[in-house]
Design a protein around this motif. Structure first.
Motif, short mmCIF file in Angstrom:
data_model
loop_
_atom_site.label_atom_id
_atom_site.label_comp_id
_atom_site.label_asym_id
_atom_site.label_seq_id
_atom_site.Cartn_x
_atom_site.Cartn_y
_atom_site.Cartn_z
N UNK A 136 30.96 -4.83 58.43
CA UNK A 136 31.54 -5.12 59.75
C UNK A 136 32.81 -4.30 59.96
N UNK A 137 33.64 -4.17 58.94
CA UNK A 137 34.85 -3.36 59.07
C UNK A 137 34.52 -1.92 59.42
N UNK A 138 33.51 -1.37 58.73
CA UNK A 138 33.11 0.00 59.02
C UNK A 138 32.59 0.14 60.44
N UNK A 139 31.76 -0.80 60.86
CA UNK A 139 31.17 -0.72 62.20
C UNK A 139 32.23 -0.85 63.29
N UNK A 140 33.24 -1.68 63.07
CA UNK A 140 34.32 -1.79 64.06
C UNK A 140 35.07 -0.46 64.17
N UNK A 141 35.17 0.29 63.07
CA UNK A 141 35.87 1.58 63.09
C UNK A 141 35.10 2.61 63.90
N UNK A 142 33.76 2.58 63.82
CA UNK A 142 32.97 3.65 64.43
C UNK A 142 32.25 3.22 65.71
N UNK A 143 32.45 1.96 66.13
CA UNK A 143 31.84 1.51 67.39
C UNK A 143 32.43 2.32 68.55
N UNK A 203 19.11 -9.11 60.69
CA UNK A 203 20.11 -10.19 60.68
C UNK A 203 21.53 -9.62 60.55
N UNK A 204 21.67 -8.44 59.89
CA UNK A 204 22.98 -7.79 59.84
C UNK A 204 23.37 -7.30 61.23
N UNK A 205 22.40 -6.75 61.96
CA UNK A 205 22.68 -6.28 63.32
C UNK A 205 23.12 -7.44 64.20
N UNK A 206 22.42 -8.55 64.10
CA UNK A 206 22.75 -9.70 64.93
C UNK A 206 24.10 -10.30 64.57
N UNK A 207 24.42 -10.35 63.27
CA UNK A 207 25.71 -10.93 62.87
C UNK A 207 26.86 -10.04 63.33
N UNK A 208 26.66 -8.70 63.30
CA UNK A 208 27.74 -7.83 63.78
C UNK A 208 27.90 -7.96 65.29
N UNK A 209 26.79 -8.05 66.00
CA UNK A 209 26.88 -8.23 67.45
C UNK A 209 27.66 -9.50 67.79
N UNK A 210 27.40 -10.57 67.05
CA UNK A 210 28.13 -11.82 67.28
C UNK A 210 29.61 -11.65 66.97
N UNK A 211 29.94 -10.93 65.89
CA UNK A 211 31.34 -10.70 65.53
C UNK A 211 32.04 -9.86 66.58
N UNK A 212 31.33 -8.83 67.10
CA UNK A 212 31.92 -7.97 68.12
C UNK A 212 32.20 -8.75 69.40
N UNK A 213 31.26 -9.61 69.79
CA UNK A 213 31.47 -10.43 71.01
C UNK A 213 32.63 -11.39 70.82
N UNK A 214 32.74 -11.95 69.61
CA UNK A 214 33.86 -12.86 69.35
C UNK A 214 35.19 -12.11 69.42
N UNK A 215 35.21 -10.86 68.90
CA UNK A 215 36.44 -10.08 68.96
C UNK A 215 36.80 -9.73 70.40
N UNK A 216 35.80 -9.34 71.18
CA UNK A 216 36.06 -8.99 72.59
C UNK A 216 36.55 -10.20 73.38
N UNK A 217 36.08 -11.38 73.03
CA UNK A 217 36.49 -12.58 73.77
C UNK A 217 37.98 -12.85 73.62
#
Length: 330
Positions: free
Chosen positions: A291-298, A308-322
């Motif tokens: 997740x840390x890596x993906x937030x850097x390169x999003x 399930x990794x894709x879905x968990x990151x999508x949920x984390x990204x939405x939570x961060x944007x909120x």
């Protein structure tokens, strides 16, 4: 008509092209971008991007007179490449005494701590350096590799295996920057590639594991005997296996802006994807690290597998944007 070569976006390949391009231009003064692209085996659009990176390169200092000058007017208007203030890249590289000494010391240390195949390459390189006189200041330097911590652990590990006793080890996993204490039932010490492993049954994972000796921080023999799970050593020579035994293969699709990732992180494989993308497979030991890596390169990366990794990151990204949402602001 042969098919055009695929565009290579990796930073290492780009640096190679630029280092080849400058002396090539120096010999000709100027050249059409289409001709240079054909010589370098890339398309015109990619070479145009390379030249705009070259425009920001030069000698230390970063002042205008230190930077390579690319005539952007000629490039954009006529498709002509003109480069100046880069004479130093056309001259042969010469090592100073301190640079030669540092290089020879590093090579000699590598020669003592690597595989036989690599040692042969290192020895040939050292021979060429010393024959050329580049390493005169370093020829009298004697280098001995430090004894590794695993050398101190070997008698403890081997003794437990011979006596059929369990071990308590403190083990460091760099891929998730974590150190844990485990009880294991050792089977054998085996070497695969350039690394040495302890083959064991791990009580923490409740499964077979292979622990790299250079990541075992502390080991102590326990009075408990091993069980039938550690009766026979496994044959680990037939194929690749995970040294930490706790990784998950994750497939990422990287847009060109994120294709520096394979330059910094080890990947299992990489294949071209659609629209200039690159699909890479990484062995990931921690979903939090991913997740840390993906937030850097999003937004320039996508998790293809596992879903399930894709879905968990999508949920984390939405939570961060909120967290950035301001009530009442449209």
């Amino acid at each position: 008509m042969s098919a055009p070569k695929p565009v290579v976006h990796a930073a290492r390949e780009q640096v190679g092209r630029l280092l080849a391009l400058v002396p090539y231009l120096h010999q000709r003064g100027e050249v059409r971008i289409s001709e240079a692209a054909a010589v370098l085996g890339v398309d015109v659009a990619q070479l145009d991007k390379d030249l705009r990176v070259l425009f920001m390169c030069g000698l230390p200092g970063g002042f205008p007179d230190d930077l390579i000058n690319v005539d952007l007017d000629a490039l954009e208007g006529e498709g002509i490449i003109r480069v100046d203030n880069a004479d130093y890249l056309a001259r042969p590289v010469r090592f100073g005494p301190s640079e030669a000494a540092a290089l020879v010391v590093a090579l000699r240390a590598l020669e003592q701590s690597t595989s036989a195949e690599t040692r042969e390459v290192v020895a040939r390189t050292l021979s060429k350096l010393e024959a050329a006189g580049a390493a005169t200041a370093a020829q009298q330097i004697h280098v001995e590799a430090d004894e590794t911590p695993s050398a101190e652990l070997l008698p403890v590990l081997q003794g437990a295996i011979e006596r059929g006793r369990q071990l308590e080890i403190s083990y460091y996993v760099p891929s998730r920057d974590d150190q844990s204490t485990r009880v294991v039932e050792p089977r054998a010490i085996t070497r695969v590639g350039d690394a040495t492993y302890l083959d064991a049954w791990c009580h923490t994972a409740n499964a077979d594991r292979a622990f790299r000796l250079d990541r075992i921080v502390v080991a102590s023999e326990l009075p408990d005997p091993v069980t039938e799970r550690a009766a026979e050593p496994r044959d680990l020579s037939g194929g690749w296996f995970s040294g930490d035994g706790e990784t998950v293969p994750v497939t990422l699709r990287l847009a060109p802006e994120a294709q520096w990732v394979p330059e910094y992180y080890p990947v299992v494989s990489s294949t071209p994807g659609p629209d200039g993308a690159l699909d890479v497979v990484l062995d990931v030991a921690s979903e939090a690290w991913l997740h840390q890596l993906l937030f850097r390169i999003a937004p320039h990366a996508e998790v293809l597998e596992p879903r399930d990794f894709a879905e968990s990151f999508t949920a984390s990204a939405r939570a961060a944007l909120s967290l950035y949402e301001v009530p009442g602001v449209g």
